[in-house]
Design a protein around this motif. Structure first.
Motif, PDB file in Angstrom:
ATOM      1  N   UNK B  38     -15.917  -9.205  28.431  1.00 43.28           N
ATOM      2  CA  UNK B  38     -17.264  -9.560  27.960  1.00 43.28           C
ATOM      3  C   UNK B  38     -18.037 -10.500  28.890  1.00 43.28           C
ATOM      4  N   UNK B  39     -17.348 -11.291  29.676  1.00 37.90           N
ATOM      5  CA  UNK B  39     -18.031 -12.334  30.435  1.00 37.90           C
ATOM      6  C   UNK B  39     -18.199 -11.990  31.913  1.00 37.90           C
ATOM      7  N   UNK B  40     -17.157 -11.471  32.520  1.00 39.47           N
ATOM      8  CA  UNK B  40     -17.227 -11.157  33.960  1.00 39.47           C
ATOM      9  C   UNK B  40     -18.201 -10.001  34.183  1.00 39.47           C
ATOM     10  N   UNK B  41     -19.006 -10.098  35.241  1.00 36.59           N
ATOM     11  CA  UNK B  41     -19.973  -9.010  35.494  1.00 36.59           C
ATOM     12  C   UNK B  41     -19.272  -7.765  36.040  1.00 36.59           C
ATOM     13  N   UNK B 191     -19.115 -16.312  41.094  1.00 38.31           N
ATOM     14  CA  UNK B 191     -18.430 -17.413  40.393  1.00 38.31           C
ATOM     15  C   UNK B 191     -17.703 -16.927  39.143  1.00 38.31           C
ATOM     16  N   UNK B 192     -18.359 -16.031  38.395  1.00 46.01           N
ATOM     17  CA  UNK B 192     -17.745 -15.575  37.137  1.00 46.01           C
ATOM     18  C   UNK B 192     -16.512 -14.710  37.405  1.00 46.01           C
ATOM     19  N   UNK B 193     -16.573 -13.920  38.477  1.00 40.89           N
ATOM     20  CA  UNK B 193     -15.405 -13.099  38.843  1.00 40.89           C
ATOM     21  C   UNK B 193     -14.256 -14.011  39.263  1.00 40.89           C
ATOM     22  N   UNK B 194     -14.588 -15.029  40.073  1.00 40.66           N
ATOM     23  CA  UNK B 194     -13.548 -15.941  40.562  1.00 40.66           C
ATOM     24  C   UNK B 194     -12.907 -16.727  39.415  1.00 40.66           C
ATOM     25  N   UNK B 195     -13.748 -17.236  38.493  1.00 40.18           N
ATOM     26  CA  UNK B 195     -13.202 -18.013  37.361  1.00 40.18           C
ATOM     27  C   UNK B 195     -12.314 -17.121  36.500  1.00 40.18           C
ATOM     28  N   UNK B 196     -12.772 -15.892  36.233  1.00 40.45           N
ATOM     29  CA  UNK B 196     -11.981 -14.970  35.413  1.00 40.45           C
ATOM     30  C   UNK B 196     -10.637 -14.671  36.081  1.00 40.45           C
TER      31      UNK B 196
END
Lengths: 117, 233
Positions: B38-41, B191-196
């Motif tokens: 749901x969060x990562x693009x 950033x979102x991919x890296x955090x996930x």
């Protein structure tokens, strides 16, 4: 025990086989689904790929296949470990009984050889 | 009451740390699934299949770490002769083969939509397959090799040879032309991919530690039980 027999009786091997079958089934399902979408009668030009196939969600079955295979493997392994734990508990109980019997019989023998004690 | 029966009656209580790790891995897994789905693009070129990355990379990381742990425990066993290091090596190898199998299966399922093939003799894939065979060889040596200390020593040598494969897998993208991305350490990611990815690596690592503790505990009990059988016989 022969090598093949040993392998066949190994729970780890059974779990690995089950995981492989699930993976194969999912992979075949995904692959045939894609192939079926492009099937055309012999001699005709293949139909252009449907728009849905080209969208970002086209590979969703592959993602779910990975998800299911990963979790099936982990659950299978946890099941194997818990089953082994249960089997070992049974072995411990049997061993405990055997040790108790042995202690009891040796105590009886001591009593028979030296009835004054 | 003899020492043996006392030992059987005084089974160690289940550790608090293991329960905490189980709870932590369940919570982290829920968070990871939320982030992945749901969060990562969605990556533009690879589409939704890129999300396999969040499973495949942590599995790969742990598969490589496992063989190093097996080798380290084997060295300690060879040096000290203590049973606990051999138990750790065996438990890690058994868990390692589960992870190594998953790396190969998830990689094949990802390869099909991205490369168009289930398998290719890419250096990274080939060296990972070698790692899988090393794990299989180790476990087969333990099951069907010489019994006792000799079998353990032979298996330890297999583990030491196998550990050489871990840096080769890691550096495969630098040393050879491969279909895998060149960067082993993610750089330039959203950033979102890296955090996930980092949360996913943490989750799988916590779960790995939990499973390893469970298996190690079971293996210790198996070794103790074998010892008791030997005394009773």
């Amino acid at each position: 025990m022969s090598f093949i027999e040993g392998l066949r009786n190994s729970p780890l091997f059974r779990v690995a086989l089950l995981g492989a079958l699930i993976a194969l089934g999912l992979a075949a399902w995904s692959a045939f689904g894609t192939v079926g979408a492009y099937d055309v009668p012999f001699g005709m030009q293949p139909a252009p790929a449907p728009q849905a196939q080209q969208s970002a969600e086209a590979n969703l079955p592959f993602l779910f296949a990975v998800f299911i295979v990963t979790w099936a493997a982990f659950f299978g392994y946890v099941l194997y470990v818990s089953r082994r734990q249960r089997e070992m508990q049974g072995e411990i109980e049997a061993l405990r009984r055997a040790l108790d019997d042995r202690e009891r019989s040796s105590a009886d023998q001591r009593r028979e050889t030296n009835p004054n004690n | 009451m003899t020492y043996s029966t006392q030992a059987l009656r005084d089974a160690p209580p289940r550790g608090l740390l293991r329960d905490a790790l189980l709870a932590a891995s369940a919570l982290l897994m829920a968070l990871t699934l939320y982030l992945v789905y749901f969060w990562a693009p969605t990556e533009q070129n690879l589409g939704v299949s890129q999300r396999i990355f969040y499973f495949h990379v942590p599995l790969g990381w742990i598969g490589m770490v496992s063989i190093v742990v097996v080798a380290a425990a084997s060295i300690l066993h060879l040096a000290t002769g203590r049973q606990k290091w051999d138990d750790l090596a065996y438990s890690t190898a058994e868990l390692g083969i589960v992870y190594a199998s998953l790396i190969i299966v998830t990689g094949a399922v990802w390869g099909k939509p991205v490369w168009g093939v289930w398998w290719t003799w890419d250096p990274k894939l080939t060296t990972t397959l070698v790692l899988w065979f090393i794990y299989v060889g180790y476990l087969m040596m333990r099951s069907y090799g010489p019994a006792g200390a000799q079998g353990k020593r032979f298996a330890a040598i297999i583990a030491l040879i196998g550990a050489i494969d871990a840096p080769i897998i890691y550096k495969a993208t630098d040393w050879w032309r491969t279909a895998h991305p060149e960067n082993n350490v993610p750089g330039g990611l959203d950033d979102r991919i890296l955090i996930t990815l980092l949360v996913s690596v943490l989750t799988f690592t916590v779960m790995y530690v939990y499973l390893l503790m469970e298996r190690y505990s079971l293996r210790r009990s198996e070794s103790d039980l074998d010892e008791l059988y030997r005394r009773v016989a």
